[in-house]
Scaffold this motif. Structure first.
Motif, PDB file in Angstrom:
ATOM      1  N   LEU A 172      26.234  21.596 -91.598  1.00  0.00           N
ATOM      2  CA  LEU A 172      25.175  20.803 -92.201  1.00  0.00           C
ATOM      3  C   LEU A 172      24.114  21.740 -92.756  1.00  0.00           C
ATOM      4  O   LEU A 172      23.559  22.565 -92.038  1.00  0.00           O
TER       5      LEU A 172
ATOM      6  N   ARG B 260      25.818  22.647-103.973  1.00  0.00           N
ATOM      7  CA  ARG B 260      26.839  21.661-103.594  1.00  0.00           C
ATOM      8  C   ARG B 260      28.235  22.109-104.025  1.00  0.00           C
ATOM      9  O   ARG B 260      29.204  21.903-103.297  1.00  0.00           O
TER      10      ARG B 260
ATOM     11  N   ASP C 130      33.662  20.577-100.136  1.00  0.00           N
ATOM     12  CA  ASP C 130      33.800  19.311 -99.413  1.00  0.00           C
ATOM     13  C   ASP C 130      33.682  19.451 -97.898  1.00  0.00           C
ATOM     14  O   ASP C 130      33.433  18.467 -97.213  1.00  0.00           O
ATOM     15  N   ASP C 131      33.869  20.640 -97.378  1.00  0.00           N
ATOM     16  CA  ASP C 131      33.847  20.788 -95.925  1.00  0.00           C
ATOM     17  C   ASP C 131      32.451  21.066 -95.367  1.00  0.00           C
ATOM     18  O   ASP C 131      32.290  21.221 -94.158  1.00  0.00           O
ATOM     19  N   HIS C 132      31.427  21.109 -96.215  1.00  0.00           N
ATOM     20  CA  HIS C 132      30.040  21.273 -95.784  1.00  0.00           C
ATOM     21  C   HIS C 132      29.225  20.113 -96.346  1.00  0.00           C
ATOM     22  O   HIS C 132      29.444  19.683 -97.472  1.00  0.00           O
ATOM     23  N   THR C 133      28.280  19.654 -95.558  1.00  0.00           N
ATOM     24  CA  THR C 133      27.388  18.586 -96.006  1.00  0.00           C
ATOM     25  C   THR C 133      26.061  19.203 -96.423  1.00  0.00           C
ATOM     26  O   THR C 133      25.452  19.945 -95.649  1.00  0.00           O
TER      27      THR C 133
ATOM     28  N   LEU D 295      22.308  18.235 -97.601  1.00  0.00           N
ATOM     29  CA  LEU D 295      21.279  17.205 -97.737  1.00  0.00           C
ATOM     30  C   LEU D 295      20.124  17.772 -98.537  1.00  0.00           C
ATOM     31  O   LEU D 295      19.672  18.883 -98.271  1.00  0.00           O
TER      32      LEU D 295
ATOM     33  N   ARG E  52      18.229  15.972 -87.347  1.00  0.00           N
ATOM     34  CA  ARG E  52      19.661  16.307 -87.461  1.00  0.00           C
ATOM     35  C   ARG E  52      19.925  17.725 -86.973  1.00  0.00           C
ATOM     36  O   ARG E  52      19.031  18.571 -87.031  1.00  0.00           O
TER      37      ARG E  52
END
Length: 138
Positions: free
Chosen positions: A2, A16, A21-24, A26, A41
């Protein structure tokens, strides 16, 4: 992993892509919002541009670093005189990692840097827990 970021839209978009795709990732719309995400979080890495609002705001980054010392901070910024001064100032706080937009933000290299930052954040969390345990044992 995250990642929470306080970046310009173009830099956030690139982050991004780098994170995949394997990391979020925000996005924080303000420094206050970034602190709120860190409180709510389990963030492993924070990616910030101290000049995101048009002028260097090292105090906001200092507050994030002081309030959340176990979260790894990676500066991602354009190379300008103002950002260079900001990076030097942040270096005094222990913020030692920087990615310069257009110079060393090639996706593979940037992703490797994120992974390195993840390990540094884990190291800080372990050391922090040990400090608490040692103090409690006195």
């Amino acid at each position: 992993m995250l990642v929470v970021a306080r970046l310009t839209p173009a830099m956030l978009s690139h982050l991004r892509v780098v994170a995949g795709d394997d990391h979020t990732v925000l996005a924080a719309s303000s420094w206050t919002a970034l602190a709120g995400v860190l409180r709510a979080r389990p963030v492993e890495v924070t990616v910030v541009d101290p000049c995101v609002d048009g002028s260097a705001d090292t105090e906001a980054v200092r507050a994030i670093r002081a309030g959340f010392p176990s979260v790894a901070v990676l500066v991602y910024t354009n190379i300008t005189a103002e950002s260079t001064r900001a990076m030097l100032s942040l270096g005094e706080l222990g913020v030692r990692h920087c990615v310069l937009r257009g110079f060393d933000d090639e996706p593979t290299r940037f992703r490797d840097r994120l992974e390195t930052m993840r390990a540094l954040g884990l190291e800080e969390r372990v050391l922090s827990a040990l400090r608490v345990a040692l103090v409690a044992g006195d």
